[in-house]
Write a protein that holds these residues in place. Sequence first.
Motif, PDB file in Angstrom:
ATOM      1  N   ASP A   1      -2.941   5.025  -6.172  1.00 14.39           N
ATOM      2  CA  ASP A   1      -3.568   4.111  -5.417  1.00 14.39           C
ATOM      3  C   ASP A   1      -4.819   3.473  -6.273  1.00 14.39           C
ATOM      4  OD1 ASP A   1      -4.196   2.763  -2.678  1.00 14.39           O
ATOM      5  OD2 ASP A   1      -6.011   4.067  -2.941  1.00 14.39           O
TER       6      ASP A   1
ATOM      7  N   ARG B   1      -5.354  -0.328  -7.190  1.00 20.01           N
ATOM      8  CA  ARG B   1      -6.469  -1.181  -6.771  1.00 20.01           C
ATOM      9  C   ARG B   1      -7.275  -1.817  -7.904  1.00 20.01           C
ATOM     10  NH1 ARG B   1     -10.021   1.814  -4.834  1.00 20.01           N
ATOM     11  NH2 ARG B   1      -8.854   3.809  -4.810  1.00 20.01           N
TER      12      ARG B   1
ATOM     13  N   TYR C   1       0.815  -1.196  -0.094  1.00 18.12           N
ATOM     14  CA  TYR C   1       0.038   0.022   0.070  1.00 18.12           C
ATOM     15  C   TYR C   1       0.967   1.535   0.109  1.00 18.12           C
ATOM     16  CZ  TYR C   1      -3.334  -3.561   1.468  1.00 18.12           C
ATOM     17  OH  TYR C   1      -4.292  -4.488   1.310  1.00 18.12           O
TER      18      TYR C   1
END
Length: 787
Positions: free
Chosen positions: A758, A762, A738
């Motif tokens: 991000d 994802r 992450y």
Amino acid sequence: MILRRPVMDIEGWGRGNPVKKESWRTVLALAYQSLGVVYGDLATSPLYVYKSTFAEDIHHSETNEEIFGVLSFVFWTLTLIPLLKYVFIVLRADDNGEGGTFALYSLLCRHARVSTLPNGQVADEDLFEYKKDGIHSANKGLGLSLRSTLEKHQWLRRILLVLALIGTCMVIGDGVLTPAISVFSAVSGLELSMSKHHHEYVEVPVACVILVFIFSIQHYGTHRIGFLFAPIVVTWLLCISAIGLYNIFRWNPHVYQALSPYYMYKFLKKTQRGGWMSLGGILLCITGSEAMFADLGHFSQLSIKIAFTFAVYPSLILAYMGQAAYLSKHHTLETDYRIGFYVSVPEKLRWPVLGIAILAAVVGSQAIITGTFSIIKQCSALGCFPRVKITHTSSKFHGQIYIPEINWTLMVLCLAVTIGFEDTKHISNASGLAVITVMLVTTCLMSLVIVLCWHKSVFLAIFFIFFFGTIEALYFSASLIKFLDGAWVPVALSFIFLLIMYIWHYGTLKKYEFDVQNRVPINWLLQLSPNLGIARVRGIGLIHTELVSGIPAIFSHFVTNLPAFHQVLIFLCIKSVPVPHVRPEERYLVGRIGPKEHRVYRCIARYGYRDVHMDDVEFEKDLLCSIEQFIRSETPPEAPEHGDLIDFDDDERMTVIGTTSTYLDGKTMSDDGENMSAATATSTIELREISSPEMMTGRRVRFLVPESPQMDPSVRAELRDLMEAREAGMAFILGRCYVKAKSGSSFMKKVVIDLGYDFLRRNSRGPTYALSFPRASTLEVGMIYLV
């Protein structure tokens, strides 16, 4: 459960099958096939060039100066750009047989060390395709200064990367616009058989239906529908050539005089600003020229040159001359929109020609869509595009792929452009800007290739970029001036794709830098022992990492929270290198971390940006066999006998190991129940595929260690440990990272990392090899990266 999938013949071009000199029969066969794959887009350009040119800016008058001037521009543009620039110059700048914008960038990365890939190694420079084109360590004079400047300044390297990405994004934009304008122009022949008010309501729905059909059949693969491509394009070229000759002799045999450059001067003198703006329509005559270079990997230089020089080029010239000859005798057309291609077709032939044109438009659209898939695969392999699902549609031709997400995205965008504009005028303005931008990028990169790769004079490179750059800049300005009339579409599309690519590349780079800065020294791993509460459990632990040296922080995070690891550890790195292909015998770099008794190995699997990754069964077998081959061939540093030993900064030594097919001469594959007496009669390790009792459909590799007195006892013991660990099972340890911007970062960095990267991470696919690992044996270790 591991499922066996068809294995592609990707090793057939390797050491066992050296490339042979092509016979003339093979060259001509390739030239014929290239007509369907490469030239579908370029061949259909006569459908819309004149119609787009005379849309608004200029008008067809009684003096014929406009039509003859346009013909002169078309002739010299086709001669200078596709013929002179691409056929005679750019096609020679191949990257080991591969072409395209990224091939030029890859070529420059190897010659000038301007690559932004963070995991480059000195060992990669020993690859066959890295050295095949005769790279010299230095140039002379201004060339050496240019190379040093590029290598010294990081901002110049970033500009070079952005330039390559802009060209790539414009190719993707062209993948949206080319099917729209090709199909729309093909169905525009309906306007001659019905009233204007009726055909406007028919053309758009028919074009949309054809576009949906084109994108819906992509998953079948080019090899299933491609057998019709070449005959369709050949029929189309013969058709436009015959119609062109008919119109020349029927209406104006003296039209050849318009080929003189003098008519270009007369055209611009009379039309002035209107003539300059109309160059955006003339530009469309070279739409698809970049495909000659981009699709080079599927054919050969000679075959593409022959196809264009002797088939496509003369057919296009005759087609444009024929249209000009017809229009020179028909000045009182009912409406301006009837100045298109079909008005010059004899009335009895219009319906058959309409059918052939629609088929040719489908072929041209297919070529650019497939090219878009290929270039996105290259970008993804080199860390410049989020991971997407890549399906190989052919077990014989590795270049034929299908990407579902990109296919449906292109279809939606293409339909939006078709429905939104409802005419070829705005679509042609958009397509022209995309085409000329790609050509400008190619010209800029080629000028660097001339100096840094070909080691020619800097003045020759300046002449190249000045001559072709001036021509293309003229067309670029004419296209850019129509920004509000449709040319904004490729700019908007390219900006979106460029933003996605650069954010992904930036985030990936920052993530790798975090890995490098937080990697654990090897001594830390060597000091771990049962006295510290660390246990070694049975089996093989396969730890995926992007590092090519050192211990990844994800492993220390794992051991800190769970103080145990397997009796055999393999740190696996799967990396892409800036070459099209890595030969099978150069696939792996294998080394040992620490002393033998620790049983810790590092394996780096190297792939080119056009290589096909093997499926899970084959990859697992090759991985274990590469470790086995390394153990057997390992020799002390002072007396190397097998493989090429390469020094690294952290004192690891890596050995070049090939795939199973390159050293399987003494090995056999068999099932349970067969006579295994041969295992004791040979000094090599035998491979045996067995079925586990609880999983009869699964198959795995088993090592049988021969009891040979010639084998060193320590080697036999290490091989036995590897075999026992494999029989105990293999666990796959993957990192789930992450990435967050650390405190104190700028607002822009926080937006790019915390929101942009991000979001892309994802919504992107996981690595293909990770998806194929059995879920029951996979362990994901989460960790936050503060970059």
